[in-house]
Structure formats: structure tokens, C-alpha cells
Design an enzyme around this catalytic site. Structure first.
Site, PDB file in Angstrom:
ATOM      1  N   TYR A 144       1.090  -1.360   0.027  1.00  0.00           N
ATOM      2  CA  TYR A 144       0.225   0.146   0.302  1.00  0.00           C
ATOM      3  C   TYR A 144       0.823   1.166  -0.118  1.00  0.00           C
ATOM      4  O   TYR A 144       1.930   1.649   0.686  1.00  0.00           O
ATOM      5  CB  TYR A 144      -0.814   0.340   0.723  1.00  0.00           C
ATOM      6  N   ASP A 239       8.855   2.644   0.073  1.00  0.00           N
ATOM      7  CA  ASP A 239       8.119   3.271   1.019  1.00  0.00           C
ATOM      8  C   ASP A 239       8.518   2.323   2.253  1.00  0.00           C
ATOM      9  O   ASP A 239       7.728   1.768   2.576  1.00  0.00           O
ATOM     10  CB  ASP A 239       6.967   2.675   0.257  1.00  0.00           C
ATOM     11  N   LYS A 267       3.774   8.222   9.727  1.00  0.00           N
ATOM     12  CA  LYS A 267       3.909   7.653  10.689  1.00  0.00           C
ATOM     13  C   LYS A 267       4.473   8.126  12.521  1.00  0.00           C
ATOM     14  O   LYS A 267       4.286   8.973  12.338  1.00  0.00           O
ATOM     15  CB  LYS A 267       3.251   5.587  11.113  1.00  0.00           C
TER      16      LYS A 267
HETATM   17  C1  LIG Z   1       0.106   4.371   5.953  1.00  0.00           C
HETATM   18  C2  LIG Z   1       0.718   3.985   4.738  1.00  0.00           C
HETATM   19  C3  LIG Z   1       0.462   4.693   3.376  1.00  0.00           C
HETATM   20  C4  LIG Z   1       0.151   5.797   3.902  1.00  0.00           C
HETATM   21  O1  LIG Z   1       0.258   7.095   5.088  1.00  0.00           O
HETATM   22  P1  LIG Z   1      -1.188   7.939   5.219  1.00  0.00           P
HETATM   23  O2  LIG Z   1      -0.301   8.996   6.307  1.00  0.00           O
HETATM   24  O3  LIG Z   1      -2.057   7.352   5.671  1.00  0.00           O
HETATM   25  O4  LIG Z   1      -1.525   8.924   3.283  1.00  0.00           O
HETATM   26  C5  LIG Z   1       1.745   5.345   2.563  1.00  0.00           C
HETATM   27  N1  LIG Z   1       2.431   3.992   2.776  1.00  0.00           N
HETATM   28  C6  LIG Z   1       2.738   2.912   3.609  1.00  0.00           C
HETATM   29  C7  LIG Z   1       3.854   1.462   4.074  1.00  0.00           C
HETATM   30  C8  LIG Z   1       1.720   3.134   5.202  1.00  0.00           C
HETATM   31  O5  LIG Z   1       2.071   1.889   5.793  1.00  0.00           O
END
Ligand SMILES: *Cc1c(COP(=O)(O)O)cnc(C)c1O
Length: 429
Positions: A144, A239, A267
Site C-alpha cells: 500500500y 516506502d 507514521k
Molecule cells: C500508511 C501508509 C501510507 C499512507 O500514509 P497516510 O499517512 O495514511 O497517507 C503509505 N505507505 C505505507 C507503506 C503506509 O503504511
């Protein structure tokens, strides 16, 4: 466990917010239930409006690595807020934050702050395309990267054909340059690079995936991806919105000893406030406006409260013993769960890295999204409800990872062991 107030608030909310939530996974739809509404949180505990308390293994999807309402962070927030909430002009905390990231993450020479993980990945992809002057983005099924159009793409009919939108409202146009491949499949990525040789702008990947439960990339797979990107002048984007400052202080790239060209964060880096970041080599980052031709901006980017809270969190977790303790606590948690399952010959596995873990209702360790799809999802749902009813909050979906914080106590974990054993006994009756 009473849920009168939660139910009534959720019903009210559904009238004014789509599905009653501001982010889909919170709805508990995946586990055919409805959510509790949070009143407050402290340490490892979260308390709902009916005054039920839960040991929280979500921690705002990993952000709360110190636990909730940490007094050091609250103190900082309190003191810096007196100087203002946002300026729309540079503040020194931005400099400190950038210097801190550059100092500790060796693949990063320059970094730009944004307000969410989604913004970080969207911006990194645009930067990769602008820098390489190529269009194609390669991603992997089950990873994601936020909800940017170019990422809401699933594999097309053939394994190595262009993807199709995974959400309504994403045009064929914005999905037509994205290819989604199987995670940990060396043949597919090799094939794609030979087929689209000079057209691939970037490969974006969660080096340890946390959005299809917790699934590690094989080291040889990631090394191959690194090699293919280098050989073809394509950028490798890690990511690390979830894994950054979560699996260890230097992220998943440190576990694998692989340097990506760009890294995205979110995060943990905000310490509980809305933050994202993306960074990499100066040569690439200098392509961003105002120095370069690639546009990217944000009204609240580098927000002083977010910078101070994030930086305070990063400083605390940079202490040598922090990750040692967190990792061994999490490791012993999953070891104990594995041992309980083994004792009853119950189909279950658990794994962890740093303060992040996965629980799988499977016979074998999963390697990709298909393995999670094939897991016993019904059993997971029963497990989730059993835990919740007894005051333990795991992610409300078998496709999510779990998170340990500094605040989780031995007592919290023992509670889970007991409940898990009871669950297995009931389930195998
Ligand atoms: C949570 C997440 C996102 C998106 O971050 P948001 O702050 O929710 O927009 C993108 N990449 C990864 C791997 C994530 O865990």
C-alpha cells in the site's frame, strides 16, 4: 462489554460521514462488526466512550511507538504551541528535523516534509518520473502506498501487463502507466525490465510489507530489484511510511543493507501528528521546485508542532537501548504465541521485526498477498472478536500488521497469551 454509546455515536456519524469513518479500515467492516468510539488513550491502553479499555496493538497504525499520550511528547507540544500553530513561513524545527534525518539515514542527503504518507509517495513518484523522464511505475500486489491514483492499481489480466484501477474514480489514464507484480517473484520483475527496458521510472516497494499483514521481502529479491533499477536507470523507492523508525532506528533499508534512491516516511516520524517525508540523493531532490522543474508544495508542510513532536519522538527512540528493548519484547511476544499454537498443533504463525509484527492463521509463513488471501480469514475474524471482547485491540483485518510500543507491559502480553490459549481450546473443541 457495553457498547451502547459507541453504537449510538456510530449510527449518528454514519449520517454525516461516509460509512461513519474517515478511513475505511476503521469501520470494522472486514470483521463484520462496528467500531468502538475512542474517548482517550494512555500508554498501551485505549478507552472507549462506554469506558471499556483495550490493550492497543494498533497504535494509530504504528505511529505511537512510545505509547499513547506520552508525557514527554505532550510536554513538548504544550510548550511549543505557545509560539504559534502554523506560519506558512520557514521555522527552525524544519531544519533540525531534516538534519536529523540526513544524519541518521545514510541513503538520504536531502529531505522534504509533507503532511501524510500519501503525499510522500505521490510526490516521490512524480519526482522519479520527472527525474528519469520516464513514465512507468512498478509496484507490488498487496503493498500500500497511500491513495494516490497511480497506486490504486491492481494486476491486469496477464501477470506482466499494465494494471487496472482498483478503485472506482481512477481513470484508465492514471492507471495505464502502473504495473503491479507479485511480491517476492523474481521472474516477473526480470520479465518486466526486459520488456519495458527504457520506460520504467521507478519501482516502489514496502521492503517489509505491513499492509498485507506483515510480509518480509526476501533478501535476494530486494537485491535483484536494486540491481535491475541501477542497470536500467530507474529509481528504487522504499516506502518506509510504516517501517521507517519502526522496524529499527534506520528502517528496513538497514535490515537489508540496501540503499534506495528515494525513501518515504510517515507514521512514527510525526510522533502522533500528521506528517510525511520523502528524501534521497541531492542530485534527485534538487529537481524539486523552487530549485528544479518538478512542482510539489504544502500549506502545512513542516508544521512547527508536527516537527517538534516528531523530532522529540525520534530523539527518544534514537537511544541505543530503545530498539533493543522494543525488538526483544516483540520477538518474545511472537515466540510465545508460536509456542502456544505449537502446543496444540494449531495452524498459526507469528513473526516480527523491531516493534512491528504479523499474526497468520496459516500452515506456512506467507510470502505474498495470495498466501494471506488463502489464510483462514474466518478464524482470524473470530480471533479478533474474542480478543476485543476481552479487552485486546488488534487490527480489524487479517491484512494488517500489529504494533508494539514502549508502553506495553509484561502484564499486557500475558493477558494475550491466556486469551489466545483459551481461544485455541474453544476453536479446536
Ligand atoms: C500508511 C501508509 C501510507 C499512507 O500514509 P497516510 O499517512 O495514511 O497517507 C503509505 N505507505 C505505507 C507503506 C503506509 O503504511
Amino acid at each position: 462489554m457495553k457498547s451502547i454509546k459507541s453504537k449510538s455515536i456510530f449510527n449518528k456519524t454514519k449520517k454525516v460521514i461516509p460509512g461513519g469513518v474517515n478511513s475505511p479500515v476503521r469501520s470494522f467492516a472486514a470483521v463484520s462488526s462496528t467500531p468502538f468510539i475512542v474517548k482517550k488513550s494512555k500508554g498501551s491502553l485505549i478507552t472507549d466512550v462506554d469506558n471499556n479499555s483495550y490493550v492497543d496493538f494498533i497504535g494509530s497504525w504504528g505511529a505511537m511507538i512510545l505509547g499513547h499520550s506520552d508525557r514527554r511528547i505532550l510536554k513538548k507540544l504544550n510548550s511549543v504551541s505557545r509560539n504559534g500553530l502554523t506560519y506558512g513561513a520557514p521555522n527552525e524545527a524544519e531544519t533540525e528535523m531534516a538534519e536529523f534525518i540526513v544524519k541518521h539515514i545514510s541513503s538520504i542527503e536531502k529531505v522534504r516534509m509533507v503532511s501524510s504518507g500519501t503525499e510522500a509517495t505521490m510526490s516521490a513518484a512524480r519526482l522519479a518520473r520527472g527525474y528519469t523522464k520516464k513514465d512507468i511505475i512498478i509496484k507490488f500486489n498487496g503493498c500500500y502506498h497511500g491513495h494516490g491514483d497511480a497506486f490504486l492499481v491492481e494486476a491486469g489480466s496477464g501477470a506482466t501487463t499494465f494494471g487496472k484501477p482498483s478503485s472506482s474514480g481512477v481513470t484508465k489514464g492514471s492507471s495505464k502507466d502502473t504495473i503491479s507484480l507479485m511480491y517476492n517473484d523474481k521472474n516477473q520483475i526480470k520479465k518486466i525490465f526486459s520488456k519495458y527496458k527504457n520506460k520504467i521510472a521507478c519501482v516502489i516497494i514496502e521492503p517489509i510489507a505491513g499492509n498485507m499483514n506483515f510480509v518480509r521481502a526476501d533478501k535476494s529479491f530486494l537485491s535483484l530489484v536494486r540491481k535491475l533499477c541501477t542497470q536500467n536507470n530507474s529509481l528504487l523507492i522504499f516506502d518506509e511510511v510504516m517501517t521507517g523508525f519502526r522496524v529499527n532506528f534506520k528502517g528496513a533499508q538497514h535490515c537489508y543493507n540496501i540503499k534506495p534512491d528515494l525513501t518515504t516516511f510517515g507514521k512514527v516520524i510525526g510522533g502522533g501528528l500528521p506528517v510525511g517525508a520523502f528524501g534521497g540523493k541531492s542530485k534527485i531532490m534538487n529537481m524539486l521546485a523552487p530549485e528544479g522543474p518538478i512542482y510539489q508544495a504544502g500549506t502545512l508542510s513542516g508544521n512547527p508542532l508536527a516537527m517538534h513532536c516528531g523530532l522529540e519522538t525520534l530523539k527518544i527512540i534514537s537511544k541505543k537501548t530503545f530498539f533493543k528493548k522494543l525488538s526483544s519484547k516483540t520477538k518474545s511476544f511472537v515466540d510465545n504465541l508460536n509456542n502456544i499454537a505449537k502446543k496444540y498443533n494449531y495452524a498459526f504463525h507469528a513473526d516480527s521485526e523491531g516493534g512491528m509484527f504479523g499474526l497468520y492463521f496459516t500452515h506456512d509463513m506467507p510470502k505474498n498477498i495470495q498466501d494471506i488471501k488463502n489464510s483462514n480469514l474466518e478464524e482470524f475474524n473470530k480471533f479478533f472478536i474474542h480478543m476485543l471482547k476481552n479487552g485486546v485491540f488488534f487490527a480489524p483485518s487479517a491484512y494488517e500488521a500489529g504494533f508494539m510500543s514502549e508502553s506495553h507491559t509484561e502484564q499486557n502480553l500475558k493477558k494475550v497469551y491466556k486469551l489466545f490459549e483459551k481461544f485455541i481450546l474453544n476453536s479446536t473443541l
